[in-house]
Design an enzyme around this catalytic site. Structure first.
Site, PDB file in Angstrom:
ATOM      1  N   GLY A   4      21.493 -11.838  10.945  1.00  0.00           N
ATOM      2  CA  GLY A   4      20.272 -11.280  11.494  1.00  0.00           C
ATOM      3  C   GLY A   4      19.092 -11.558  10.587  1.00  0.00           C
ATOM      4  O   GLY A   4      19.203 -12.259   9.575  1.00  0.00           O
ATOM      5  N   GLY A  44      16.872  -6.199   4.357  1.00  0.00           N
ATOM      6  CA  GLY A  44      16.685  -4.799   4.678  1.00  0.00           C
ATOM      7  C   GLY A  44      17.942  -3.972   4.477  1.00  0.00           C
ATOM      8  O   GLY A  44      17.876  -2.778   4.195  1.00  0.00           O
ATOM      9  N   GLU A  69      23.821 -12.988   1.240  1.00  0.00           N
ATOM     10  CA  GLU A  69      23.391 -13.640   2.477  1.00  0.00           C
ATOM     11  C   GLU A  69      22.792 -15.014   2.206  1.00  0.00           C
ATOM     12  O   GLU A  69      23.064 -15.975   2.928  1.00  0.00           O
ATOM     13  CB  GLU A  69      22.377 -12.748   3.200  1.00  0.00           C
TER      14      GLU A  69
END
Length: 262
Positions: free
Chosen positions: A90, A104, A111
Protein backbone atom coordinates in the site's frame (compact mmCIF):
# COMPACT_ATOMS: atom_id res chain seq x y z
CA UNK A 1 -19.65 -9.32 4.70
CA UNK A 2 -19.05 -7.04 1.74
CA UNK A 3 -22.41 -5.30 2.23
CA UNK A 4 -21.13 -4.11 5.62
CA UNK A 5 -17.96 -2.56 4.26
CA UNK A 6 -17.56 1.19 4.15
CA UNK A 7 -16.86 2.76 0.73
CA UNK A 8 -13.20 3.21 1.66
CA UNK A 9 -12.86 -0.45 2.64
CA UNK A 10 -14.60 -1.50 -0.57
CA UNK A 11 -12.07 0.58 -2.51
CA UNK A 12 -9.18 -1.07 -0.66
CA UNK A 13 -10.68 -4.50 -1.20
CA UNK A 14 -11.19 -4.18 -4.97
CA UNK A 15 -7.66 -2.78 -5.40
CA UNK A 16 -6.23 -5.69 -3.43
CA UNK A 17 -8.36 -8.25 -5.28
CA UNK A 18 -7.26 -6.93 -8.66
CA UNK A 19 -3.59 -6.78 -7.67
CA UNK A 20 -3.73 -10.38 -6.45
CA UNK A 21 -4.16 -11.42 -10.09
CA UNK A 22 -0.52 -10.47 -10.71
CA UNK A 23 0.64 -13.34 -8.47
CA UNK A 24 1.39 -16.56 -10.32
CA UNK A 25 2.45 -20.06 -9.30
CA UNK A 26 6.08 -20.30 -8.25
CA UNK A 27 6.56 -16.61 -7.59
CA UNK A 28 8.39 -15.07 -4.66
CA UNK A 29 6.25 -12.13 -3.58
CA UNK A 30 6.86 -9.28 -1.18
CA UNK A 31 3.84 -8.70 1.06
CA UNK A 32 3.29 -5.15 2.27
CA UNK A 33 2.14 -3.74 5.58
CA UNK A 34 -0.98 -1.73 6.40
CA UNK A 35 -4.75 -1.96 6.07
CA UNK A 36 -4.83 -2.18 2.26
CA UNK A 37 -2.00 -4.72 2.18
CA UNK A 38 -3.89 -6.79 4.75
CA UNK A 39 -6.76 -7.10 2.24
CA UNK A 40 -4.23 -8.37 -0.29
CA UNK A 41 -2.93 -11.01 2.11
CA UNK A 42 -6.50 -12.18 2.77
CA UNK A 43 -7.24 -12.36 -0.96
CA UNK A 44 -4.06 -14.32 -1.64
CA UNK A 45 -4.79 -16.64 1.26
CA UNK A 46 -8.18 -17.42 -0.22
CA UNK A 47 -6.54 -18.12 -3.60
CA UNK A 48 -4.12 -20.50 -1.90
CA UNK A 49 -6.92 -22.37 -0.14
CA UNK A 50 -9.59 -22.31 -2.85
CA UNK A 51 -7.61 -22.25 -6.12
CA UNK A 52 -4.41 -24.05 -5.16
CA UNK A 53 -2.16 -21.05 -5.83
CA UNK A 54 1.41 -21.89 -4.85
CA UNK A 55 3.82 -19.05 -4.07
CA UNK A 56 6.11 -17.92 -1.28
CA UNK A 57 5.63 -14.63 0.50
CA UNK A 58 8.22 -12.33 2.06
CA UNK A 59 6.46 -10.12 4.64
CA UNK A 60 7.57 -6.57 5.41
CA UNK A 61 6.62 -6.69 9.09
CA UNK A 62 5.94 -9.12 11.89
CA UNK A 63 2.20 -8.43 11.78
CA UNK A 64 2.05 -9.14 8.04
CA UNK A 65 3.97 -12.37 8.63
CA UNK A 66 1.47 -13.41 11.30
CA UNK A 67 -1.52 -12.70 9.06
CA UNK A 68 0.07 -14.49 6.08
CA UNK A 69 0.70 -17.64 8.11
CA UNK A 70 -2.80 -17.44 9.53
CA UNK A 71 -4.40 -17.49 6.07
CA UNK A 72 -2.18 -20.30 4.77
CA UNK A 73 0.55 -18.49 2.82
CA UNK A 74 4.04 -20.00 2.91
CA UNK A 75 6.31 -17.39 4.50
CA UNK A 76 10.04 -17.15 3.86
CA UNK A 77 12.69 -14.53 4.61
CA UNK A 78 14.27 -12.23 2.04
CA UNK A 79 17.55 -14.04 2.69
CA UNK A 80 15.90 -17.29 1.64
CA UNK A 81 14.22 -15.71 -1.37
CA UNK A 82 17.34 -13.75 -2.41
CA UNK A 83 15.31 -11.84 -5.02
CA UNK A 84 11.60 -11.32 -5.60
CA UNK A 85 9.43 -11.45 -8.69
CA UNK A 86 6.98 -8.94 -7.33
CA UNK A 87 6.14 -6.82 -4.31
CA UNK A 88 2.60 -5.59 -3.63
CA UNK A 89 2.15 -2.95 -0.96
CA UNK A 90 0.00 0.00 0.00
CA UNK A 91 0.92 3.68 0.19
CA UNK A 92 0.00 6.66 2.31
CA UNK A 93 0.27 8.99 -0.71
CA UNK A 94 1.18 8.75 -4.39
CA UNK A 95 1.63 11.42 -7.04
CA UNK A 96 1.29 11.50 -10.82
CA UNK A 97 4.80 10.09 -11.30
CA UNK A 98 4.00 7.21 -8.92
CA UNK A 99 6.35 8.52 -6.26
CA UNK A 100 5.14 7.53 -2.81
CA UNK A 101 5.10 8.35 0.86
CA UNK A 102 5.07 5.16 2.93
CA UNK A 103 5.66 4.28 6.53
CA UNK A 104 2.43 5.23 8.25
CA UNK A 105 2.45 1.75 9.75
CA UNK A 106 6.07 2.05 10.83
CA UNK A 107 7.52 -0.56 8.46
CA UNK A 108 9.17 1.73 5.90
CA UNK A 109 12.66 0.25 6.19
CA UNK A 110 11.65 -3.35 5.52
CA UNK A 111 9.14 -2.15 2.91
CA UNK A 112 11.79 -0.25 0.95
CA UNK A 113 14.34 -3.07 1.16
CA UNK A 114 11.79 -5.62 -0.08
CA UNK A 115 10.44 -3.33 -2.82
CA UNK A 116 13.88 -2.58 -4.23
CA UNK A 117 14.77 -6.30 -4.17
CA UNK A 118 11.90 -7.00 -6.58
CA UNK A 119 11.56 -7.07 -10.36
CA UNK A 120 8.33 -5.09 -10.03
CA UNK A 121 6.52 -3.11 -7.34
CA UNK A 122 2.74 -2.75 -7.45
CA UNK A 123 1.01 -0.32 -5.12
CA UNK A 124 -2.61 -0.78 -4.09
CA UNK A 125 -4.52 2.24 -2.85
CA UNK A 126 -7.90 3.89 -2.64
CA UNK A 127 -8.44 7.01 -4.72
CA UNK A 128 -8.07 9.31 -1.71
CA UNK A 129 -4.34 8.51 -1.55
CA UNK A 130 -3.62 10.34 -4.83
CA UNK A 131 -2.18 13.84 -4.41
CA UNK A 132 -0.91 16.55 -6.72
CA UNK A 133 2.20 17.00 -4.57
CA UNK A 134 3.47 14.73 -1.81
CA UNK A 135 3.61 15.97 1.76
CA UNK A 136 0.12 16.32 3.19
CA UNK A 137 0.72 12.97 4.92
CA UNK A 138 3.54 13.31 7.48
CA UNK A 139 6.81 11.93 6.10
CA UNK A 140 8.23 9.17 8.34
CA UNK A 141 11.98 9.15 8.93
CA UNK A 142 13.42 6.16 10.79
CA UNK A 143 16.27 7.09 13.14
CA UNK A 144 18.47 5.17 15.57
CA UNK A 145 17.54 5.79 19.21
CA UNK A 146 21.06 6.87 20.17
CA UNK A 147 21.25 10.64 19.86
CA UNK A 148 17.82 10.91 18.27
CA UNK A 149 17.33 14.43 19.61
CA UNK A 150 20.52 15.54 17.86
CA UNK A 151 19.35 13.83 14.67
CA UNK A 152 16.01 15.60 14.97
CA UNK A 153 17.76 18.97 15.35
CA UNK A 154 19.86 18.25 12.26
CA UNK A 155 16.75 17.32 10.28
CA UNK A 156 14.97 20.50 11.35
CA UNK A 157 17.97 22.62 10.43
CA UNK A 158 18.19 21.00 7.02
CA UNK A 159 14.50 21.50 6.27
CA UNK A 160 15.06 25.27 6.30
CA UNK A 161 16.84 25.00 2.94
CA UNK A 162 14.42 22.45 1.43
CA UNK A 163 11.43 23.18 -0.81
CA UNK A 164 8.74 22.37 1.76
CA UNK A 165 5.86 24.34 3.25
CA UNK A 166 6.00 23.07 6.85
CA UNK A 167 8.91 22.13 9.11
CA UNK A 168 7.35 20.66 12.25
CA UNK A 169 8.82 17.33 13.40
CA UNK A 170 7.36 15.00 16.01
CA UNK A 171 8.58 11.79 17.59
CA UNK A 172 6.06 9.02 16.90
CA UNK A 173 4.68 7.66 20.14
CA UNK A 174 3.06 4.43 21.26
CA UNK A 175 1.10 5.54 24.28
CA UNK A 176 3.54 7.18 26.68
CA UNK A 177 6.60 5.58 25.07
CA UNK A 178 8.30 6.15 21.72
CA UNK A 179 7.07 3.91 18.91
CA UNK A 180 9.73 1.28 18.17
CA UNK A 181 10.10 -0.32 14.73
CA UNK A 182 10.77 -4.00 14.08
CA UNK A 183 14.47 -3.03 13.85
CA UNK A 184 14.42 -1.27 17.24
CA UNK A 185 14.50 2.27 15.87
CA UNK A 186 12.42 5.41 16.42
CA UNK A 187 10.39 7.34 13.83
CA UNK A 188 10.32 11.08 13.34
CA UNK A 189 7.22 12.30 11.50
CA UNK A 190 7.90 15.38 9.36
CA UNK A 191 4.85 17.60 8.86
CA UNK A 192 5.83 19.26 5.59
CA UNK A 193 2.42 19.97 3.98
CA UNK A 194 3.98 20.01 0.51
CA UNK A 195 7.28 18.60 -0.79
CA UNK A 196 8.47 20.50 -3.85
CA UNK A 197 11.42 18.23 -4.68
CA UNK A 198 10.93 14.74 -3.21
CA UNK A 199 14.03 13.30 -4.90
CA UNK A 200 16.31 15.94 -3.41
CA UNK A 201 14.76 15.64 0.05
CA UNK A 202 15.11 11.84 0.06
CA UNK A 203 18.80 12.06 -0.84
CA UNK A 204 19.58 14.76 1.73
CA UNK A 205 17.78 12.98 4.57
CA UNK A 206 19.61 9.71 4.00
CA UNK A 207 22.99 11.45 4.17
CA UNK A 208 22.42 12.48 7.80
CA UNK A 209 24.11 10.52 10.59
CA UNK A 210 21.43 8.82 12.67
CA UNK A 211 18.93 8.56 9.84
CA UNK A 212 18.33 4.94 8.83
CA UNK A 213 15.78 5.50 6.03
CA UNK A 214 13.00 7.83 4.95
CA UNK A 215 9.49 7.14 3.67
CA UNK A 216 9.92 8.66 0.21
CA UNK A 217 9.80 5.93 -2.44
CA UNK A 218 11.19 7.52 -5.60
CA UNK A 219 11.31 5.62 -8.93
CA UNK A 220 10.44 2.34 -7.18
CA UNK A 221 6.75 1.84 -7.98
CA UNK A 222 5.88 0.43 -11.42
CA UNK A 223 2.09 0.11 -11.23
CA UNK A 224 -0.58 1.68 -9.04
CA UNK A 225 -3.90 -0.13 -8.70
CA UNK A 226 -6.46 2.43 -7.56
CA UNK A 227 -9.70 1.13 -6.07
CA UNK A 228 -13.02 2.97 -5.87
CA UNK A 229 -15.98 2.36 -3.59
CA UNK A 230 -18.26 1.44 -6.51
CA UNK A 231 -16.02 -1.45 -7.61
CA UNK A 232 -14.07 0.40 -10.30
CA UNK A 233 -10.34 -0.31 -10.46
CA UNK A 234 -7.84 1.84 -12.32
CA UNK A 235 -4.42 0.47 -13.30
CA UNK A 236 -1.66 2.97 -14.00
CA UNK A 237 1.56 1.56 -15.46
CA UNK A 238 4.37 4.12 -15.34
CA UNK A 239 6.67 2.09 -17.62
CA UNK A 240 4.12 1.37 -20.33
CA UNK A 241 2.54 4.80 -19.96
CA UNK A 242 -0.93 3.25 -19.89
CA UNK A 243 -4.05 3.76 -17.80
CA UNK A 244 -6.73 1.06 -17.94
CA UNK A 245 -9.97 0.61 -16.01
CA UNK A 246 -11.74 -2.49 -14.79
CA UNK A 247 -14.69 -3.23 -12.53
CA UNK A 248 -14.97 -5.97 -9.93
CA UNK A 249 -18.17 -7.39 -8.50
CA UNK A 250 -18.30 -7.84 -4.74
CA UNK A 251 -18.45 -11.47 -3.72
CA UNK A 252 -19.66 -12.48 -0.29
CA UNK A 253 -16.91 -14.38 1.52
CA UNK A 254 -16.79 -15.20 5.21
CA UNK A 255 -13.10 -16.06 4.83
CA UNK A 256 -12.25 -12.51 3.74
CA UNK A 257 -14.66 -10.39 5.73
CA UNK A 258 -14.74 -12.12 9.07
CA UNK A 259 -11.75 -10.17 10.47
CA UNK A 260 -11.84 -6.44 9.92
CA UNK A 261 -9.83 -5.46 12.95
CA UNK A 262 -6.71 -4.19 11.22
Amino acid sequence: MSAELSPIDKAKFVAARRAADYVEDGMRVGLGTGSTAAWLVRCLGEMVREDGLKFRGVPTSTRTAELAREVGIEVISLEEAKWLDLTIDGADEFDGELNLIKGGGGALLQEKIVATASDQMIVIADAAKEVHALGAFPLPVEVVPFGWTATRALVEETLVSMDVMGRETTLRMNGSQPFVTDEGNFILDLHLDRIGNPRQLAMVLNQMPGVVENGLFIDICDVVVVGHGDGRVELRDINAGTVTEDRLDFVESDNLFSDLGD
